[in-house]
Structure formats: structure tokens, C-alpha cells
Motif scaffolding. Structure first.
Motif, PDB file in Angstrom:
ATOM      1  N   ASP A  26     -15.275   9.570  -4.036  1.00 16.09           N
ATOM      2  CA  ASP A  26     -14.712   8.588  -3.104  1.00 16.09           C
ATOM      3  C   ASP A  26     -14.247   7.342  -3.845  1.00 16.09           C
ATOM      4  O   ASP A  26     -13.162   6.809  -3.583  1.00 16.09           O
ATOM      5  N   ARG A  27     -15.088   6.863  -4.767  1.00 15.83           N
ATOM      6  CA  ARG A  27     -14.769   5.651  -5.515  1.00 15.83           C
ATOM      7  C   ARG A  27     -13.534   5.849  -6.382  1.00 15.83           C
ATOM      8  O   ARG A  27     -12.650   4.993  -6.446  1.00 15.83           O
ATOM      9  N   ILE A  28     -13.463   6.997  -7.049  1.00 15.67           N
ATOM     10  CA  ILE A  28     -12.318   7.299  -7.915  1.00 15.67           C
ATOM     11  C   ILE A  28     -11.021   7.299  -7.111  1.00 15.67           C
ATOM     12  O   ILE A  28     -10.015   6.687  -7.498  1.00 15.67           O
ATOM     13  N   VAL A  29     -11.043   7.985  -5.988  1.00 18.11           N
ATOM     14  CA  VAL A  29      -9.821   8.129  -5.182  1.00 18.11           C
ATOM     15  C   VAL A  29      -9.415   6.801  -4.555  1.00 18.11           C
ATOM     16  O   VAL A  29      -8.240   6.420  -4.588  1.00 18.11           O
ATOM     17  N   GLU A  30     -10.375   6.069  -3.999  1.00 19.03           N
ATOM     18  CA  GLU A  30     -10.020   4.806  -3.358  1.00 19.03           C
ATOM     19  C   GLU A  30      -9.490   3.794  -4.367  1.00 19.03           C
ATOM     20  O   GLU A  30      -8.510   3.084  -4.091  1.00 19.03           O
ATOM     21  N   ASP A  31     -10.095   3.722  -5.537  1.00 18.70           N
ATOM     22  CA  ASP A  31      -9.609   2.787  -6.562  1.00 18.70           C
ATOM     23  C   ASP A  31      -8.164   3.111  -6.947  1.00 18.70           C
ATOM     24  O   ASP A  31      -7.345   2.193  -7.135  1.00 18.70           O
ATOM     25  N   ALA A  32      -7.853   4.396  -7.060  1.00 16.03           N
ATOM     26  CA  ALA A  32      -6.487   4.793  -7.414  1.00 16.03           C
ATOM     27  C   ALA A  32      -5.495   4.373  -6.338  1.00 16.03           C
ATOM     28  O   ALA A  32      -4.390   3.893  -6.638  1.00 16.03           O
ATOM     29  N   ILE A  33      -5.870   4.532  -5.086  1.00 14.74           N
ATOM     30  CA  ILE A  33      -4.971   4.170  -3.988  1.00 14.74           C
ATOM     31  C   ILE A  33      -4.771   2.662  -3.924  1.00 14.74           C
ATOM     32  O   ILE A  33      -3.644   2.178  -3.780  1.00 14.74           O
ATOM     33  N   LEU A  34      -5.860   1.904  -4.022  1.00 12.59           N
ATOM     34  CA  LEU A  34      -5.747   0.448  -3.936  1.00 12.59           C
ATOM     35  C   LEU A  34      -4.842  -0.103  -5.033  1.00 12.59           C
ATOM     36  O   LEU A  34      -4.050  -1.022  -4.803  1.00 12.59           O
ATOM     37  N   SER A  35      -4.936   0.460  -6.225  1.00 11.58           N
ATOM     38  CA  SER A  35      -4.059   0.042  -7.316  1.00 11.58           C
ATOM     39  C   SER A  35      -2.609   0.403  -7.011  1.00 11.58           C
ATOM     40  O   SER A  35      -1.688  -0.392  -7.247  1.00 11.58           O
ATOM     41  N   ALA A  36      -2.388   1.579  -6.442  1.00 15.48           N
ATOM     42  CA  ALA A  36      -1.029   2.057  -6.176  1.00 15.48           C
ATOM     43  C   ALA A  36      -0.325   1.260  -5.089  1.00 15.48           C
ATOM     44  O   ALA A  36       0.891   1.025  -5.167  1.00 15.48           O
ATOM     45  N   VAL A  37      -1.062   0.848  -4.053  1.00 12.80           N
ATOM     46  CA  VAL A  37      -0.414   0.184  -2.913  1.00 12.80           C
ATOM     47  C   VAL A  37      -0.389  -1.333  -3.033  1.00 12.80           C
ATOM     48  O   VAL A  37       0.179  -2.008  -2.173  1.00 12.80           O
ATOM     49  N   GLU A  38      -0.975  -1.862  -4.101  1.00 16.94           N
ATOM     50  CA  GLU A  38      -1.041  -3.322  -4.221  1.00 16.94           C
ATOM     51  C   GLU A  38       0.334  -3.970  -4.140  1.00 16.94           C
ATOM     52  O   GLU A  38       0.520  -5.016  -3.502  1.00 16.94           O
ATOM     53  N   GLY A  39       1.315  -3.332  -4.743  1.00 20.61           N
ATOM     54  CA  GLY A  39       2.653  -3.902  -4.759  1.00 20.61           C
ATOM     55  C   GLY A  39       3.380  -3.859  -3.426  1.00 20.61           C
ATOM     56  O   GLY A  39       4.414  -4.514  -3.265  1.00 20.61           O
TER      57      GLY A  39
END
Length: 276
Positions: free
Chosen positions: A57-70
Motif C-alpha cells: 500500500d505504501r509503495i503504491v500510494e507514494d508512487a501515485i502522490l509523486s505522479a499527480v503532484e504536478g
């Protein structure tokens, strides 16, 4: 929308939904290559929803948060909770629904998110992680979704959260619905099960009065199923609305028609009250 991975080509869909879906699927696949089931399932924190966070869960959520920041959208997500960027748009997402399935190698997990515009759910995208199948809706327009149209509980095909034998009221509600159904499935992925209602593959999905569902479990279904002709309810009549408090819970009912949603919710609630 049926098989495929072209999430960015869905007309009218906010780019944050597609970017988040792509990041989720990529992160899950990468984590499975690098880590075994035990490592993926290891609890590493306590989420904003007050349930343990698995490593996957942590791995996937961190990846998404980084991707959508912009993209500049606000985010409400299962593990980190509320990320306020001052936007009129809020991405309400379950980065990996069915985490236990995903960690164990059971191919039944999903990315699921809804976009709220000024507090109202307006768009949604759910992606079956292991296949790339996706289902989307923008407003009242869906990508080819249509429910089964069933209006009666008797003889319906149901998908249900697992029974809770230690909770006699919930068990009574669960069995009452099971007795009236023709077929019952337990897939352990609420977002995927809700999407299958929107496609007509099953007639209804429900939590039998255990108040297990969080907003991230139901937000996408509100948009997808409504656009497909169905309805989403709470067994106890509570509105399913944007709320940044992820400890808030519902007993969701997702059904092919408003009539079936109301009948199933009433069946569960009556049995729950009678067992008190």
C-alpha cells in the motif's frame, strides 16, 4: 470501457485520474518483481483510515502522490489522508483496493478513484490491476457501462463482504441476503466488485451492516454505477458524500437499479435490527 490500457484517451476524463492509474499499476507490478508476498503484506504504518498500512500500500500510494503532484489537485487517499492544495478538484482514491489479494498473488485488486468538483463527485476511473481492464465515467456519461437492470433481490447474483461470525447482527443480515440470492461471490476487492455491478456482470454488491466501507471504497462506485443506471446506498441511510475524515464508515450497497438498492438495503437493515 473494456480491456486496454489507454487511460489518457477517455474523453472528458481529468488527467489526474489517468496519471494516478498509470502510476498505481506500474508500482504494483514493480513491487511484485522485487518483493515476495511476506514483504508486500508486512504492516509498516497506521493509515489515515485507522487501519494498518501494508508495505505494498505504501509503495503504491507514494508512487501515485509523486505522479499527480504536478496536476495541482487535492488528494484524499487511504494511507496519507487529506492533501490540501487549495484546488476546486479533489482526487478521492484507493491506490490499491484488495491489498491482501495483491500481496498474496491473487489477481483481484484494483486502483479506484473519483474526482470531486467543488465537493460533488463528477468523474471516476477504476482499473483492474492485473488485467488493465478499466471502467470510467464523466458526469452522466460512461464508457459503455450498463448494469444488468435487475430490480428484485430474489434470484439476484450478489457479491458480499465476508460474513463476520463474531458479530451476530451482521451475520444475520448477511445470511438473510444470501438466502434470497441465486449466486453469491466474495472477491475481497470492494472497488472491483462495484465496477462489476456497473458492467452488468453481477447484480449487486454490499457490506452486510459491518460499517467496513470508507469513502475511498465507494466514491468511484457513486459515479460509475449512477452513469450505468444503478444506485449506491448506505444500509443505514447515511449520505455518501465528500468528507476528509477517513475514519468515517458506511455499509455500502451498490446495485443495478435504485429499486434493487433499496430492497437489498432494507433486507439487510431489517435482519440486522431483528438480531439485536
Amino acid at each position: 470501457m473494456m480491456p486496454g490500457t489507454g487511460w489518457r484517451d477517455v474523453p472528458g476524463l481529468h488527467p489526474a485520474l489517468a496519471i494516478a492509474a498509470e502510476a498505481s499499476v506500474a508500482a504494483v507490478n514493480d513491487a511484485r518483481l522485487r518483493l515476495g508476498p511476506g514483504d508486500l503484506a508486512e504492516p509498516v504504518a497506521m493509515g489515515a483510515d485507522a487501519t494498518p498500512t501494508m508495505r505494498v500500500d505504501r509503495i503504491v500510494e507514494d508512487a501515485i502522490l509523486s505522479a499527480v503532484e504536478g496536476t495541482g489537485v487535492n488528494v484524499l487517499t487511504e494511507e496519507s489522508g487529506w492533501v490540501d492544495r487549495g484546488s476546486a478538484y479533489t482526487l478521492v482514491m484507493d491506490p490499491l483496493d484488495g491489498s491482501a489479494n495483491a500481496a498474496a498473488g491473487v489477481p483481484l485488486s484494483a486502483f479506484s478513484a473519483a474526482l470531486a468538483t467543488d465537493g460533488e463527485f463528477t468523474q471516476a476511473l477504476t482499473v483492474w490491476t492485473e488485467t488493465g481492464w478499466r471502467w470510467s465515467a464523466a458526469g452522466e456519461t460512461s464508457s459503455g457501462l450498463r448494469t444488468s437492470g435487475r430490480t428484485s433481490l430474489d434470484g439476484a447474483a450478489l457479491s458480499l463482504l465476508r460474513p463476520h461470525p463474531a458479530n451476530p447482527q451482521a451475520s444475520a443480515a448477511w445470511w438473510r441476503a444470501v438466502e434470497r440470492a441465486a449466486r453469491v461471490r466474495i472477491l475481497s476487492s470492494s472497488c472491483l466488485e462495484a465496477a462489476l455491478v456497473a458492467t452488468g456482470a453481477t447484480d449487486a454488491f454490499a457490506d452486510a451492516c459491518t460499517d467496513t466501507h470508507r469513502l475511498v471504497d465507494l466514491a468511484s462506485a457513486v459515479v460509475l454505477v449512477r452513469a450505468a443506471g444503478g444506485a449506491v446506498r448506505d444500509v443505514h441511510g447515511r449520505p455518501i458524500e465528500l468528507d476528509t475524515d477517513l475514519t468515517r464508515r458506511w455499509s455500502g450497497v451498490v446495485a443495478a437499479t435504485p429499486e434493487l438498492a433499496d430492497e437489498l438495503a432494507d433486507c439487510l437493515a431489517q435482519a440486522w435490527r431483528a438480531a439485536a
